[in-house]
Design an enzyme around this catalytic site. Structure first.
Site, mmCIF file in Angstrom:
data_model
loop_
_atom_site.group_PDB
_atom_site.id
_atom_site.type_symbol
_atom_site.label_atom_id
_atom_site.label_comp_id
_atom_site.label_asym_id
_atom_site.label_seq_id
_atom_site.Cartn_x
_atom_site.Cartn_y
_atom_site.Cartn_z
ATOM 1 N N ASP A 51 0.866 -1.171 0.000
ATOM 2 C CA ASP A 51 0.000 0.000 0.000
ATOM 3 C C ASP A 51 0.907 1.226 0.000
ATOM 4 O O ASP A 51 2.041 1.177 0.467
ATOM 5 C CB ASP A 51 -0.897 0.019 1.243
ATOM 6 N N ASP A 79 3.972 2.146 -3.860
ATOM 7 C CA ASP A 79 3.220 3.109 -4.660
ATOM 8 C C ASP A 79 3.248 2.610 -6.096
ATOM 9 O O ASP A 79 4.311 2.567 -6.724
ATOM 10 C CB ASP A 79 3.871 4.488 -4.544
ATOM 11 N N ASN A 106 -5.281 -4.371 -6.836
ATOM 12 C CA ASN A 106 -6.430 -3.686 -6.256
ATOM 13 C C ASN A 106 -6.285 -2.168 -6.255
ATOM 14 O O ASN A 106 -7.263 -1.445 -6.098
ATOM 15 C CB ASN A 106 -6.637 -4.185 -4.819
ATOM 16 N N TYR A 172 -12.218 8.213 -13.955
ATOM 17 C CA TYR A 172 -12.267 6.904 -13.301
ATOM 18 C C TYR A 172 -12.854 5.849 -14.243
ATOM 19 O O TYR A 172 -12.350 4.722 -14.323
ATOM 20 C CB TYR A 172 -13.105 7.017 -12.034
ATOM 21 N N LYS A 176 -10.977 2.488 -15.539
ATOM 22 C CA LYS A 176 -11.490 1.149 -15.278
ATOM 23 C C LYS A 176 -11.842 0.410 -16.570
ATOM 24 O O LYS A 176 -11.679 -0.812 -16.655
ATOM 25 C CB LYS A 176 -12.708 1.228 -14.353
#
Length: 264
Positions: A51, A79, A106, A172, A176
């Site tokens: 993370d 990162d 993720n 976004y 995606k």
């Protein structure tokens, strides 16, 4: 059977990933990544979690290690916009476990801005984390899995927004949709060395960070679209990721599976 609007009962693990080694990005905290790490451990895997938020990541590692054993959990800040950090993350996974079986990409970044007001920085930042980050990690995973010759599975986190229009989400949605296309194309290339690549596309999985960055009005509107009258729990998305990572999906690759009950 749960009534509409009621939270479901948590499903126990069944050892579906016993002995497998996994890496999971953006796995600190209570979102889909953290839920996936927990589910993978419950299913018998060893995990390396990453993370960009080092403090939250260490706290997550310590909590999971206390419950499942320090020998099965490790962490390293990562990162996904930084190629050097991505390389170090995947190299550590191989050093710790001797091989890389499962990868869950993720990491993603959202935000709300109408296109006429959106800045180049807003657009680029969302694309760099969500799409480019998935590319960097998929490439690293494919290289490692090809070199090992033992196959593997990659699961990417997409979104129903990649299919469906939503105002204020052009950056976004584009990212995606790109993740879905990347999944399809990379799956064809990876098939020749025994690697499967699929994606999940959640609609609304509630967690504390989402509450912080999304208005209550929008969350109410999105929840109202769900056929069950409720949002998904992060672990419900993680369950589908477990399925895609397990042998139960052995003939699936290049697919994006909707984890959504949206009816409008």
């Amino acid at each position: 059977m749960n009534r509409i609007g009621n939270a479901p009962e948590y499903v126990a693990g069944h050892g579906l990933l016993t002995g497998r080694s996994a890496v999971i990005t953006a796995a600190a905290g209570a979102g889909i990544g953290g839920a996936t790490a927990r589910r993978f451990l419950e299913e018998g895997a060893r995990v390396l979690i990453g993370d960009a938020h080092a403090r939250r990541l260490k706290e997550s590692e310590e909590a999971l290690a206390a419950e499942f054993g320090a020998d099965r959990v490790a962490s390293l800040p990562c990162d996904v916009t930084d190629e050097e950090q991505v390389g170090a993350f995947f190299a550590l996974a191989e050093r710790l476990h001797g091989r890389l079986d499962l990868v869950v990409n993720n990491a993603g970044l959202g935000g709300t801005a109408n296109l006429v007001d959106m800045t180049d920085e807003q657009w680029s930042r969302v694309l760099d984390v969500t799409l480019n980050g998935t590319f960097r990690c998929t490439r690293a995973a494919m290289r490692a899995m090809k070199a090992s010759g033992t196959g593997g599975v990659i699961v990417n986190n997409a979104s129903v927004v990649g299919w469906r229009a939503q105002t204020g989400q052009a950056h976004y949605a584009a990212a995606k949709a790109g993740v879905m296309a990347l999944t399809r194309c990379s799956a064809l290339e990876a098939a020749e060395f025994g690697v499967r690549i699929n994606a999940v596309a959640p609609s609304l999985a509630m967690h504390p960070h989402l509450v912080k960055v999304t208005s209550e009005e929008l969350l109410t509107e999105l929840t109202a679209r769900e056929a069950f009258g409720r949002y998904a729990e992060p672990w419900e998305v993680a369950n589908v990721i477990v399925f895609l990572a397990s042998g139960y999906s052995s003939y699936m690759t290049g697919e994006t599976v909707s984890v959504s009950s949206q009816h409008a």
